[in-house]
Design a protein around this motif. Structure first.
Motif, PDB file in Angstrom:
ATOM      1  N   GLU A  59       0.837  -1.194   0.000  1.00  0.00           N
ATOM      2  CA  GLU A  59       0.000   0.000   0.000  1.00  0.00           C
ATOM      3  C   GLU A  59       0.873   1.246   0.000  1.00  0.00           C
ATOM      4  OE1 GLU A  59      -3.322   0.198  -0.267  1.00  0.00           O
ATOM      5  OE2 GLU A  59      -3.359  -1.979  -0.452  1.00  0.00           O
ATOM      6  N   SER A  60       0.346   2.296  -0.614  1.00  0.00           N
ATOM      7  CA  SER A  60       1.052   3.572  -0.684  1.00  0.00           C
ATOM      8  C   SER A  60       0.230   4.635   0.033  1.00  0.00           C
ATOM      9  CB  SER A  60       1.244   3.974  -2.147  1.00  0.00           C
ATOM     10  OG  SER A  60       1.693   5.295  -2.246  1.00  0.00           O
ATOM     11  N   ASP A  61       0.900   5.532   0.730  1.00  0.00           N
ATOM     12  CA  ASP A  61       0.209   6.644   1.398  1.00  0.00           C
ATOM     13  C   ASP A  61      -0.268   7.689   0.401  1.00  0.00           C
ATOM     14  OD1 ASP A  61       0.760   5.447   3.826  1.00  0.00           O
ATOM     15  OD2 ASP A  61       2.578   6.637   4.163  1.00  0.00           O
ATOM     16  N   THR A  62       0.304   7.677  -0.801  1.00  0.00           N
ATOM     17  CA  THR A  62       0.027   8.751  -1.761  1.00  0.00           C
ATOM     18  C   THR A  62      -0.714   8.286  -3.007  1.00  0.00           C
ATOM     19  OG1 THR A  62       2.190   8.431  -2.778  1.00  0.00           O
ATOM     20  CG2 THR A  62       2.045  10.065  -1.007  1.00  0.00           C
ATOM     21  N   GLY A  63      -1.249   7.082  -3.018  1.00  0.00           N
ATOM     22  CA  GLY A  63      -1.944   6.619  -4.211  1.00  0.00           C
ATOM     23  C   GLY A  63      -2.212   5.133  -4.175  1.00  0.00           C
ATOM     24  N   PRO A  64      -2.300   4.540  -5.357  1.00  0.00           N
ATOM     25  CA  PRO A  64      -2.603   3.105  -5.425  1.00  0.00           C
ATOM     26  C   PRO A  64      -1.433   2.262  -4.902  1.00  0.00           C
ATOM     27  CG  PRO A  64      -2.081   3.957  -7.599  1.00  0.00           C
ATOM     28  CD  PRO A  64      -2.127   5.133  -6.673  1.00  0.00           C
ATOM     29  N   PRO A  65      -1.672   0.974  -4.653  1.00  0.00           N
ATOM     30  CA  PRO A  65      -0.580   0.094  -4.210  1.00  0.00           C
ATOM     31  C   PRO A  65       0.554   0.088  -5.233  1.00  0.00           C
ATOM     32  CG  PRO A  65      -2.699  -1.033  -4.072  1.00  0.00           C
ATOM     33  CD  PRO A  65      -2.940   0.261  -4.781  1.00  0.00           C
ATOM     34  N   ARG A  66       1.750  -0.145  -4.739  1.00  0.00           N
ATOM     35  CA  ARG A  66       2.947  -0.170  -5.598  1.00  0.00           C
ATOM     36  C   ARG A  66       3.540  -1.571  -5.602  1.00  0.00           C
ATOM     37  NH1 ARG A  66       5.755   5.119  -2.937  1.00  0.00           N
ATOM     38  NH2 ARG A  66       4.524   6.676  -4.034  1.00  0.00           N
TER      39      ARG A  66
END
Length: 104
Positions: A59-66
């Motif tokens: 999960e990313s704090d700034t968007g979709p999962p990476r």
């Protein structure tokens, strides 16, 4: 010549810590090894299919999962062999450039 070396640079970066593609692009671009994002995704896909890297989704704090990449045991072995070969090659080339053993 650069193309053949970039994949091992990626493995070296991933051996230090796992990263996502944009991080790899930033480092490789800063060092003049690639021109942009279009190069990295096919390379990472190829490395994954060859079993040289493994991936996880985070999960990313700034968007979709990476998708994060890390070097696999097979990738670490391939990198180790490359380092041996690269060291021997650069030593030989430097010797020739410096004029060592020019007996011909």
């Amino acid at each position: 010549m650069r193309r053949g070396v970039v994949e091992y640079c990626v493995l070296a970066l991933l051996e230090r810590r796992e990263r996502y593609a944009v991080e790899l692009v930033a480092v490789l671009t800063r060092h003049g090894l690639i021109g942009g994002e279009g190069t990295i995704y096919p390379l990472l896909s190829r490395l994954r299919k060859q079993g040289l890297v493994e991936t996880t989704w985070q999960e990313s704090d700034t968007g979709p999962p990476r998708r994060y990449y890390r070097v696999s045991p097979e990738g670490a072995a391939a990198l180790e062999q490359f380092v041996r070969d690269w060291t021997a090659l650069t030593t030989s080339v430097q010797g020739i450039i410096a004029g060592e053993d020019d007996l011909a």
